[in-house]
Design an enzyme around this catalytic site. Structure first.
Site, mmCIF file in Angstrom:
data_model
loop_
_atom_site.group_PDB
_atom_site.id
_atom_site.type_symbol
_atom_site.label_atom_id
_atom_site.label_comp_id
_atom_site.label_asym_id
_atom_site.label_seq_id
_atom_site.Cartn_x
_atom_site.Cartn_y
_atom_site.Cartn_z
ATOM 1 N N TRP A 33 -65.282 -4.174 23.701
ATOM 2 C CA TRP A 33 -65.859 -4.031 25.046
ATOM 3 C C TRP A 33 -64.782 -4.235 26.106
ATOM 4 O O TRP A 33 -63.795 -4.938 25.876
ATOM 5 C CB TRP A 33 -67.004 -5.022 25.257
ATOM 6 C CG TRP A 33 -66.623 -6.490 25.127
ATOM 7 C CD1 TRP A 33 -66.751 -7.272 24.015
ATOM 8 C CD2 TRP A 33 -66.070 -7.334 26.145
ATOM 9 N NE1 TRP A 33 -66.297 -8.544 24.265
ATOM 10 C CE2 TRP A 33 -65.876 -8.618 25.570
ATOM 11 C CE3 TRP A 33 -65.716 -7.139 27.479
ATOM 12 C CZ2 TRP A 33 -65.352 -9.694 26.282
ATOM 13 C CZ3 TRP A 33 -65.185 -8.211 28.195
ATOM 14 C CH2 TRP A 33 -65.010 -9.470 27.596
ATOM 15 N N GLU A 76 -59.187 -19.108 32.106
ATOM 16 C CA GLU A 76 -58.922 -17.822 31.456
ATOM 17 C C GLU A 76 -57.828 -17.045 32.187
ATOM 18 O O GLU A 76 -57.004 -16.371 31.560
ATOM 19 C CB GLU A 76 -60.200 -16.974 31.413
ATOM 20 C CG GLU A 76 -61.314 -17.529 30.539
ATOM 21 C CD GLU A 76 -61.045 -17.384 29.050
ATOM 22 O OE1 GLU A 76 -60.032 -16.752 28.676
ATOM 23 O OE2 GLU A 76 -61.837 -17.906 28.254
ATOM 24 N N GLU A 111 -57.593 -11.603 25.201
ATOM 25 C CA GLU A 111 -57.905 -12.706 26.108
ATOM 26 C C GLU A 111 -57.871 -12.263 27.569
ATOM 27 O O GLU A 111 -58.628 -12.771 28.395
ATOM 28 C CB GLU A 111 -56.902 -13.850 25.896
ATOM 29 C CG GLU A 111 -57.108 -14.647 24.622
ATOM 30 C CD GLU A 111 -58.272 -15.614 24.723
ATOM 31 O OE1 GLU A 111 -58.648 -15.987 25.852
ATOM 32 O OE2 GLU A 111 -58.818 -15.997 23.675
ATOM 33 N N HIS A 114 -61.093 -11.503 29.505
ATOM 34 C CA HIS A 114 -62.036 -12.569 29.869
ATOM 35 C C HIS A 114 -61.920 -12.950 31.347
ATOM 36 O O HIS A 114 -62.912 -12.965 32.075
ATOM 37 C CB HIS A 114 -61.798 -13.806 28.996
ATOM 38 C CG HIS A 114 -61.950 -13.542 27.546
ATOM 39 N ND1 HIS A 114 -61.562 -14.444 26.569
ATOM 40 C CD2 HIS A 114 -62.444 -12.464 26.875
ATOM 41 C CE1 HIS A 114 -61.818 -13.941 25.381
ATOM 42 N NE2 HIS A 114 -62.344 -12.736 25.539
ATOM 43 N N GLU A 164 -59.623 -22.876 20.909
ATOM 44 C CA GLU A 164 -60.455 -21.663 20.849
ATOM 45 C C GLU A 164 -61.908 -22.028 20.524
ATOM 46 O O GLU A 164 -62.836 -21.421 21.061
ATOM 47 C CB GLU A 164 -59.902 -20.690 19.799
ATOM 48 C CG GLU A 164 -58.539 -20.108 20.130
ATOM 49 C CD GLU A 164 -58.593 -18.994 21.173
ATOM 50 O OE1 GLU A 164 -59.591 -18.872 21.898
ATOM 51 O OE2 GLU A 164 -57.618 -18.228 21.252
ATOM 52 N N THR A 167 -63.429 -23.533 23.660
ATOM 53 C CA THR A 167 -63.724 -22.483 24.636
ATOM 54 C C THR A 167 -64.979 -21.713 24.231
ATOM 55 O O THR A 167 -65.782 -21.321 25.083
ATOM 56 C CB THR A 167 -62.535 -21.520 24.774
ATOM 57 O OG1 THR A 167 -61.333 -22.268 24.932
ATOM 58 C CG2 THR A 167 -62.696 -20.615 25.975
ATOM 59 N N ASP A 196 -65.517 -13.523 21.250
ATOM 60 C CA ASP A 196 -64.069 -13.346 21.107
ATOM 61 C C ASP A 196 -63.397 -14.669 20.743
ATOM 62 O O ASP A 196 -62.530 -14.734 19.864
ATOM 63 C CB ASP A 196 -63.464 -12.834 22.417
ATOM 64 C CG ASP A 196 -63.672 -11.341 22.634
ATOM 65 O OD1 ASP A 196 -64.261 -10.686 21.768
ATOM 66 O OD2 ASP A 196 -63.232 -10.842 23.691
ATOM 67 N N GLU A 197 -63.788 -15.723 21.452
ATOM 68 C CA GLU A 197 -63.155 -17.027 21.239
ATOM 69 C C GLU A 197 -63.398 -17.530 19.809
ATOM 70 O O GLU A 197 -62.512 -18.124 19.193
ATOM 71 C CB GLU A 197 -63.681 -18.053 22.246
ATOM 72 C CG GLU A 197 -63.524 -17.667 23.716
ATOM 73 C CD GLU A 197 -62.081 -17.617 24.190
ATOM 74 O OE1 GLU A 197 -61.157 -17.705 23.366
ATOM 75 O OE2 GLU A 197 -61.877 -17.478 25.402
ATOM 76 N N HIS A 200 -61.076 -15.733 17.482
ATOM 77 C CA HIS A 200 -59.721 -16.258 17.629
ATOM 78 C C HIS A 200 -59.587 -17.629 16.969
ATOM 79 O O HIS A 200 -58.553 -17.948 16.370
ATOM 80 C CB HIS A 200 -59.344 -16.327 19.110
ATOM 81 C CG HIS A 200 -59.346 -14.997 19.787
ATOM 82 N ND1 HIS A 200 -59.364 -14.845 21.160
ATOM 83 C CD2 HIS A 200 -59.334 -13.730 19.283
ATOM 84 C CE1 HIS A 200 -59.361 -13.556 21.464
ATOM 85 N NE2 HIS A 200 -59.353 -12.875 20.349
#
Length: 329
Positions: A33, A76, A111, A114, A164, A167, A196-197, A200
């Site tokens: 995305w 971020e 990243e 974000h 990560e 977050t 996403d975090e 990661h």
């Protein structure tokens, strides 16, 4: 043979698998995305109506929530600091563009979306002072940070594994609160960032798992070192415009604790999750020093939990320049 040389050898050994790490834990640019997928489309003739709707829904979100969302956004957006720090880690060759530098650049690319997305949401919401936020972000990048890891990859991967996941917790809780207040768009935004975090986190914790297999004693000592000194959050040196010494991060953390976005209990829970994930109770072939480090780590969550139970938060919430009460009507 020096510890530094051994770490470099381990990083070179693991580098052979970097492409598989990229394929497993990162998503190709064309498939992932992008911020424009989640915000009003400025090319659309209904753009202003969509922005008006976004602003109307945002009116119901409370003051502490905005403080936390702004703090998360600034964290971020200080990404240049984090990339430059990771590029300095032993075994990451930016000039030679080795496998590890490829990982860092592609992780950074993910990243970067974000802060871009959250910044645009804040701008469109009309509930915050964007200039103050932008100055705080610039100060945070200018000031840099020192998380106590140096160029040691073992310590840095413990840090990123922890950070990560922390977050993820923060963005996921913000998503839940936004949903409770009826802001489905913001809830989706934060949920996707949280996803996403988590990916990661899985990546960096896998790096540590692999290091435990080839250098267990030194990895255990690095884990102990990071937990003993405590994890310093990336925005630890947060400050507003005109300030030299600031309590902004502490006050931001108080707001996060008050609304249950990220608490002292979460810190302890993440620590325990890492201990369990790396199965440190079963790691063998440790030196005497590493065995003592393991014993320390196994007992630490219970000790930290008792400390967190005694935490008392101030009743008053700091009034930040970022979030002026007059804007939260």
């Amino acid at each position: 043979m020096s510890i530094k040389y051994i770490r470099l050898e381990v990083m070179q050994f693991l580098e052979k698998n970097v492409d598989s790490f990229v394929d497993q834990f990162l998503i190709p640019v064309e498939k992932i995305w992008q911020p424009s997928d989640l915000l009003p489309n400025s090319e659309n003739e209904n753009f202003f109506e969509e922005v008006k709707e976004l602003r109307e829904i945002a009116k119901d979100l409370p003051y502490d929530f905005w403080v936390v969302l702004v703090g998360d956004t600034i964290t971020e957006e200080a990404l240049p600091t984090y990339e430059s720090w990771l590029m300095e880690v032993e075994g990451v060759d930016n000039e030679g563009r080795n496998g590890w530098s490829k990982w860092v650049r592609q992780w950074t690319g993910e990243e970067n979306r974000h802060g871009d997305l959250l910044n645009k949401y804040l701008y469109l919401s009309g509930r915050v002072n964007m200039r103050e936020i932008e100055m705080t972000t610039q100060h945070l990048i200018n000031d840099g940070f020192d998380i106590g890891t140096g160029k040691d990859p073992y310590k840095n991967f413990v840090y990123t594994s922890f950070q990560e996941l922390a977050t993820y917790v923060s963005h996921n809780r913000v998503s839940q609160i936004a949903k409770e207040y009826g802001d489905k768009k913001l809830a989706k935004i934060c949920k996707l960032i949280a996803g996403d975090e988590m990916r990661h986190h899985h990546a960096y914790s896998e790096f540590v798992t692999q290091i435990f297999k080839v250098d267990p004693s030194e990895m255990m000592l690095a884990f102990q070192y990071m937990m003993k000194q405590k994890i310093i959050m990336p925005a630890h040196f947060l400050r507003e415009s005109g300030e030299k010494i600031s309590t902004a991060f502490e006050e931001f953390s108080n707001s996060a604790q008050k609304i249950g976005v990220y608490t002292a209990s979460d810190y302890v829970d993440i620590m325990q999750k890492l201990i369990d994930k790396w199965d440190i109770s079963k790691i063998s072939n440790l030196t005497d020093e590493a065995e003592k480090a393991r014993d320390y780590l196994m007992k630490l969550p219970a000790r930290m939990a008792k400390v967190s139970e005694r935490l008392v938060l101030p009743e008053q919430t700091k009034i930040f320049k970022w979030v002026e009460p007059a804007l939260i009507r």
